[in-house]
Structure formats: C-alpha cells, structure tokens
Design a protein around this motif. Structure first.
Motif, PDB file in Angstrom:
ATOM      1  N   HIS A  53       0.868  -1.196   0.000  1.00 46.20           N
ATOM      2  CA  HIS A  53       0.000   0.000   0.000  1.00 46.20           C
ATOM      3  C   HIS A  53       0.896   1.235   0.000  1.00 46.20           C
ATOM      4  O   HIS A  53       1.330   1.707   1.044  1.00 46.20           O
ATOM      5  N   THR A  54       1.150   1.752  -1.203  1.00 45.08           N
ATOM      6  CA  THR A  54       2.134   2.825  -1.320  1.00 45.08           C
ATOM      7  C   THR A  54       1.537   4.213  -1.509  1.00 45.08           C
ATOM      8  O   THR A  54       2.180   5.207  -1.206  1.00 45.08           O
ATOM      9  N   ALA A  55       0.297   4.331  -2.011  1.00 43.02           N
ATOM     10  CA  ALA A  55      -0.273   5.655  -2.259  1.00 43.02           C
ATOM     11  C   ALA A  55      -1.783   5.549  -2.432  1.00 43.02           C
ATOM     12  O   ALA A  55      -2.335   4.458  -2.628  1.00 43.02           O
ATOM     13  N   TRP A  56      -2.445   6.700  -2.391  1.00 45.18           N
ATOM     14  CA  TRP A  56      -3.912   6.705  -2.541  1.00 45.18           C
ATOM     15  C   TRP A  56      -4.349   6.392  -3.961  1.00 45.18           C
ATOM     16  O   TRP A  56      -5.528   6.189  -4.222  1.00 45.18           O
ATOM     17  N   TRP A  57      -3.375   6.297  -4.885  1.00 47.43           N
ATOM     18  CA  TRP A  57      -3.686   5.871  -6.252  1.00 47.43           C
ATOM     19  C   TRP A  57      -4.012   4.376  -6.326  1.00 47.43           C
ATOM     20  O   TRP A  57      -4.562   3.911  -7.327  1.00 47.43           O
ATOM     21  N   ASP A  58      -3.639   3.610  -5.326  1.00 46.71           N
ATOM     22  CA  ASP A  58      -3.750   2.147  -5.393  1.00 46.71           C
ATOM     23  C   ASP A  58      -5.135   1.658  -5.842  1.00 46.71           C
ATOM     24  O   ASP A  58      -5.216   0.768  -6.702  1.00 46.71           O
ATOM     25  N   PRO A  59      -6.242   2.183  -5.289  1.00 45.35           N
ATOM     26  CA  PRO A  59      -7.549   1.685  -5.744  1.00 45.35           C
ATOM     27  C   PRO A  59      -7.795   1.887  -7.236  1.00 45.35           C
ATOM     28  O   PRO A  59      -8.394   1.027  -7.892  1.00 45.35           O
ATOM     29  N   MET A  60      -7.334   3.021  -7.778  1.00 44.24           N
ATOM     30  CA  MET A  60      -7.504   3.274  -9.206  1.00 44.24           C
ATOM     31  C   MET A  60      -6.730   2.255 -10.042  1.00 44.24           C
ATOM     32  O   MET A  60      -7.243   1.717 -11.035  1.00 44.24           O
ATOM     33  N   ILE A  61      -5.496   1.989  -9.628  1.00 44.51           N
ATOM     34  CA  ILE A  61      -4.671   1.024 -10.350  1.00 44.51           C
ATOM     35  C   ILE A  61      -5.297  -0.369 -10.272  1.00 44.51           C
ATOM     36  O   ILE A  61      -5.360  -1.106 -11.265  1.00 44.51           O
ATOM     37  N   CYS A  62      -5.795  -0.717  -9.092  1.00 46.14           N
ATOM     38  CA  CYS A  62      -6.403  -2.037  -8.918  1.00 46.14           C
ATOM     39  C   CYS A  62      -7.683  -2.173  -9.746  1.00 46.14           C
ATOM     40  O   CYS A  62      -7.967  -3.249 -10.294  1.00 46.14           O
ATOM     41  N   LEU A  63      -8.458  -1.105  -9.853  1.00 45.49           N
ATOM     42  CA  LEU A  63      -9.670  -1.165 -10.668  1.00 45.49           C
ATOM     43  C   LEU A  63      -9.334  -1.389 -12.133  1.00 45.49           C
ATOM     44  O   LEU A  63     -10.050  -2.107 -12.841  1.00 45.49           O
ATOM     45  N   VAL A  64      -8.227  -0.800 -12.594  1.00 39.81           N
ATOM     46  CA  VAL A  64      -7.802  -1.056 -13.977  1.00 39.81           C
ATOM     47  C   VAL A  64      -7.353  -2.516 -14.125  1.00 39.81           C
ATOM     48  O   VAL A  64      -7.754  -3.216 -15.055  1.00 39.81           O
ATOM     49  N   LEU A  65      -6.538  -2.986 -13.179  1.00 45.25           N
ATOM     50  CA  LEU A  65      -6.042  -4.358 -13.242  1.00 45.25           C
ATOM     51  C   LEU A  65      -7.151  -5.382 -13.067  1.00 45.25           C
ATOM     52  O   LEU A  65      -7.018  -6.524 -13.513  1.00 45.25           O
ATOM     53  N   SER A  66      -8.241  -4.967 -12.443  1.00 40.38           N
ATOM     54  CA  SER A  66      -9.339  -5.907 -12.204  1.00 40.38           C
ATOM     55  C   SER A  66      -9.934  -6.433 -13.505  1.00 40.38           C
ATOM     56  O   SER A  66     -10.632  -7.448 -13.509  1.00 40.38           O
ATOM     57  N   ARG A  67      -9.656  -5.748 -14.618  1.00 41.78           N
ATOM     58  CA  ARG A  67     -10.148  -6.242 -15.913  1.00 41.78           C
ATOM     59  C   ARG A  67      -9.532  -7.588 -16.264  1.00 41.78           C
ATOM     60  O   ARG A  67     -10.083  -8.334 -17.079  1.00 41.78           O
ATOM     61  N   ALA A  68      -8.375  -7.910 -15.654  1.00 44.43           N
ATOM     62  CA  ALA A  68      -7.752  -9.213 -15.890  1.00 44.43           C
ATOM     63  C   ALA A  68      -8.540 -10.336 -15.234  1.00 44.43           C
ATOM     64  O   ALA A  68      -8.314 -11.514 -15.529  1.00 44.43           O
ATOM     65  N   PHE A  69      -9.464  -9.965 -14.346  1.00 49.96           N
ATOM     66  CA  PHE A  69     -10.284 -10.957 -13.640  1.00 49.96           C
ATOM     67  C   PHE A  69     -11.759 -10.743 -13.964  1.00 49.96           C
ATOM     68  O   PHE A  69     -12.626 -10.878 -13.106  1.00 49.96           O
ATOM     69  N   ALA A  70     -12.027 -10.418 -15.208  1.00 51.77           N
ATOM     70  CA  ALA A  70     -13.394 -10.066 -15.615  1.00 51.77           C
ATOM     71  C   ALA A  70     -14.380 -11.205 -15.441  1.00 51.77           C
ATOM     72  O   ALA A  70     -15.584 -10.978 -15.324  1.00 51.77           O
ATOM     73  N   ASP A  71     -13.876 -12.438 -15.404  1.00 47.74           N
ATOM     74  CA  ASP A  71     -14.766 -13.594 -15.267  1.00 47.74           C
ATOM     75  C   ASP A  71     -14.971 -13.986 -13.803  1.00 47.74           C
ATOM     76  O   ASP A  71     -15.488 -15.069 -13.515  1.00 47.74           O
ATOM     77  N   ARG A  72     -14.577 -13.106 -12.882  1.00 47.73           N
ATOM     78  CA  ARG A  72     -14.688 -13.396 -11.452  1.00 47.73           C
ATOM     79  C   ARG A  72     -15.449 -12.281 -10.729  1.00 47.73           C
ATOM     80  O   ARG A  72     -15.388 -11.120 -11.141  1.00 47.73           O
ATOM     81  N   ASP A  73     -16.111 -12.646  -9.644  1.00 41.99           N
ATOM     82  CA  ASP A  73     -16.700 -11.648  -8.755  1.00 41.99           C
ATOM     83  C   ASP A  73     -15.586 -11.088  -7.880  1.00 41.99           C
ATOM     84  O   ASP A  73     -14.792 -11.841  -7.310  1.00 41.99           O
ATOM     85  N   GLN A  74     -15.529  -9.751  -7.775  1.00 42.92           N
ATOM     86  CA  GLN A  74     -14.405  -9.127  -7.100  1.00 42.92           C
ATOM     87  C   GLN A  74     -14.863  -8.233  -5.947  1.00 42.92           C
ATOM     88  O   GLN A  74     -15.861  -7.514  -6.045  1.00 42.92           O
ATOM     89  N   PHE A  75     -14.067  -8.279  -4.878  1.00 46.93           N
ATOM     90  CA  PHE A  75     -14.304  -7.475  -3.686  1.00 46.93           C
ATOM     91  C   PHE A  75     -12.955  -6.953  -3.197  1.00 46.93           C
ATOM     92  O   PHE A  75     -11.910  -7.496  -3.543  1.00 46.93           O
ATOM     93  N   ALA A  76     -12.998  -5.893  -2.390  1.00 44.28           N
ATOM     94  CA  ALA A  76     -11.751  -5.319  -1.904  1.00 44.28           C
ATOM     95  C   ALA A  76     -11.938  -4.758  -0.502  1.00 44.28           C
ATOM     96  O   ALA A  76     -12.972  -4.161  -0.183  1.00 44.28           O
ATOM     97  N   ALA A  77     -10.919  -4.959   0.332  1.00 44.96           N
ATOM     98  CA  ALA A  77     -10.926  -4.393   1.678  1.00 44.96           C
ATOM     99  C   ALA A  77     -10.517  -2.929   1.611  1.00 44.96           C
ATOM    100  O   ALA A  77      -9.609  -2.559   0.859  1.00 44.96           O
ATOM    101  N   ILE A  78     -11.174  -2.090   2.396  1.00 42.69           N
ATOM    102  CA  ILE A  78     -10.870  -0.666   2.442  1.00 42.69           C
ATOM    103  C   ILE A  78     -11.098  -0.168   3.864  1.00 42.69           C
ATOM    104  O   ILE A  78     -11.884  -0.766   4.619  1.00 42.69           O
ATOM    105  N   ASP A  79     -10.404   0.879   4.232  1.00 40.74           N
ATOM    106  CA  ASP A  79     -10.541   1.414   5.588  1.00 40.74           C
ATOM    107  C   ASP A  79     -12.000   1.782   5.874  1.00 40.74           C
ATOM    108  O   ASP A  79     -12.669   2.400   5.041  1.00 40.74           O
ATOM    109  N   ALA A  80     -12.466   1.399   7.046  1.00 38.96           N
ATOM    110  CA  ALA A  80     -13.867   1.639   7.413  1.00 38.96           C
ATOM    111  C   ALA A  80     -14.221   3.118   7.375  1.00 38.96           C
ATOM    112  O   ALA A  80     -15.363   3.486   7.065  1.00 38.96           O
ATOM    113  N   ALA A  81     -13.251   3.990   7.672  1.00 40.60           N
ATOM    114  CA  ALA A  81     -13.516   5.428   7.656  1.00 40.60           C
ATOM    115  C   ALA A  81     -13.869   5.909   6.255  1.00 40.60           C
ATOM    116  O   ALA A  81     -14.705   6.801   6.082  1.00 40.60           O
ATOM    117  N   ALA A  82     -13.247   5.307   5.235  1.00 38.98           N
ATOM    118  CA  ALA A  82     -13.535   5.696   3.851  1.00 38.98           C
ATOM    119  C   ALA A  82     -14.957   5.301   3.467  1.00 38.98           C
ATOM    120  O   ALA A  82     -15.631   6.024   2.733  1.00 38.98           O
TER     121      ALA A  82
END
Length: 268
Positions: A53-82
């Motif tokens: 976890h290096t920067a607040w850009w991480d979720p954006m990058i992961c959403l782009v990379l998530s296209r590699a798993f288009a045939d899967r249901d995807q979920f992600a952990a995020i800070d409860a405050a967000a």
C-alpha cells in the motif's frame, strides 16, 4: 449462521472500471505490467490478492487491473472510515475494515471467508493497512491476512507489487508485478502467523524484483497496460509539433524524442 456476501452493483463497478482507465490515462504516463510477472493460475479457485500500500492511487490502479479478472466476482478491503465518508463504495464491492479493534479484525475474517468460500472470486487486500514507502523493510503485513489464509479450505494467494516513479516524462509511471502464487492446498496445516510470514516473504521478493526493474528504467521490461499522455505539455509541445510539421516529420511528444532531436540539432 453464514455471513452474507457484501452487496455489489455490477453496472456501477464496470462504470468505475472505465472511469479508472480514463483517470490513469490522464494522470500517468503509463501503467506497466512487468513481463517477469508470474502467470495467473488457470483455476477456478478463489484468489486472495495481497498488495503493498504505497499511495492513494492504489484503488484506481487495482480497478484497472481488475479487468484481468473479468470472469470473477471481485471485492476489496478498504478502511472503514472511507466507507463512512463514501457509502456508495460498498456498492462497488469495497468492504469496510476497522483495523483498530478486535471486533474489526473478527469481521474482516468473517467477511473474507464468506467471499473466498465460493469459486471464481477475488478479494483484494492492502495488507500493510497503512501507506508505506516501497523501500521499507520489513513490510509489516497485518496478521489478519495470514489468519484468513489459514482458514481457507482452498484458494490461491496472489502477491502483487505496486510502485510509482518518474522516468523521462512529467507524469509518473505506475509499475506492477505479480509474484509467485501460493496455493493453499500446497501448504496444509500452517498457522495464521506462519501464513503471514510466508505471504510477506513472497510479497517482499516480488517488490524487491520490481524495485530493481524500476531502477533499471527500461520500458522494454514491461507490457504497457494503459498509455497516458506523453510530453511536457503546453506551449513547448505546440512548438515542437510545429517544428516537426515544418521538417516533414511525425511529431513524437515524448521527452526522450525531444531530447534526441535537440542533440541532432546541436550536431549540425
């Protein structure tokens, strides 16, 4: 009583995937995937995808990379405050995690097990639980990710290293590399502590290898996933475009091309 899956609106998730691609194109020179990445396993088993976890850009990058798993249901952990600040995140498959309490840790395990109990699912986790420099060692992964892996009956842990750097352009490079997959079935009987250590070691190796590629500064070692806008922008680009047109050449907005042209000019 089984824990229900987090709510997820697929149409909204796909909308944010497209938005993330546009965002990366606008704000990065490129998103690049290391050619030395380990291939993704060809299996229907669920994936526990663990990244630094290096920067607040991480979720954006992961959403782009998530296209590699288009045939899967995807979920992600995020800070409860967000999640409290942006409740619609839950409709994207983000799961709020309270890292400050035992109750939050227990909820992370219950939700993670519910997600990873079914086939063809992905659970993205930034296991450091905080922003950390890519050179920081040890990585200091939270133990929850190991306890989650220890409770899985089947699945694959995928290490993912992420780094941001500046090379020859005014906008940054986003560099990623997948590490060696860890199949749960290949490591029976490991405790949560042992799994945490094993996952951290795998992610450290992956991040060390990506750090070396970053220092090398060779785009040829990467596959370009998303291409952004090259060049210094503004009047400088317009001036170089005009010079290229006058000389009957194709305009290349990259900084390296401009530097090469300047050197050629000096040699005349």
């Amino acid at each position: 009583m089984s824990t229900p899956l987090p709510p997820r609106w697929l149409w909204l998730f796909r909308l944010f995937q497209r938005y993330s691609v546009r965002y990366v194109r606008r704000h990065f020179h490129a998103l690049r995937l290391s050619k030395a990445s380990h291939p993704l396993p060809d299996t229907g088993e669920p994936f526990l995808l663990v990244l630094n976890h290096t920067a607040w850009w991480d979720p954006m990058i992961c959403l782009v990379l998530s296209r590699a798993f288009a045939d899967r249901d995807q979920f992600a952990a995020i800070d409860a405050a967000a999640v409290k600040q942006y409740p619609f995140f839950t409709k994207l498959g983000f799961v709020g995690v309270d890292t400050t309490s035992l109750r939050g840790a227990a909820e992370f395990l219950r939700t993670g097990l519910a997600i990873l109990s079914g086939p063809r699912r992905v659970y993205w986790v930034t296991a450091q639980g905080r922003f950390a420099d890519v050179r920081e060692r040890p990585l200091g992964l939270r133990s929850g990710v190991g306890h989650l892996a220890a409770r899985l009956g089947r699945g694959v842990v995928l290490p993912l290293a992420v780094e941001y750097t500046f090379w020859a352009e005014r906008t940054p490079e986003a560099l990623v590399r997948f590490g060696e997959p860890l199949r749960v079935a290949d490591h029976p009987g490991l405790s949560g502590k042992e799994w945490t250590a094993r996952i951290e070691a795998a992610l450290t190796r992956t991040l060390d290898a990506l750090n070396a590629e970053t220092i090398n500064r060779d785009p040829g070692r990467f596959v370009e996933v998303v291409s952004g806008r090259a060049g210094v922008g503004g009047g400088d680009d317009r001036w170089r475009r005009l010079k290229a047109w006058v000389r009957g050449r194709r305009f290349d907005p990259s900084h390296e091309a401009g530097t090469a042209a300047a050197r050629a000019e000096e040699r005349r």
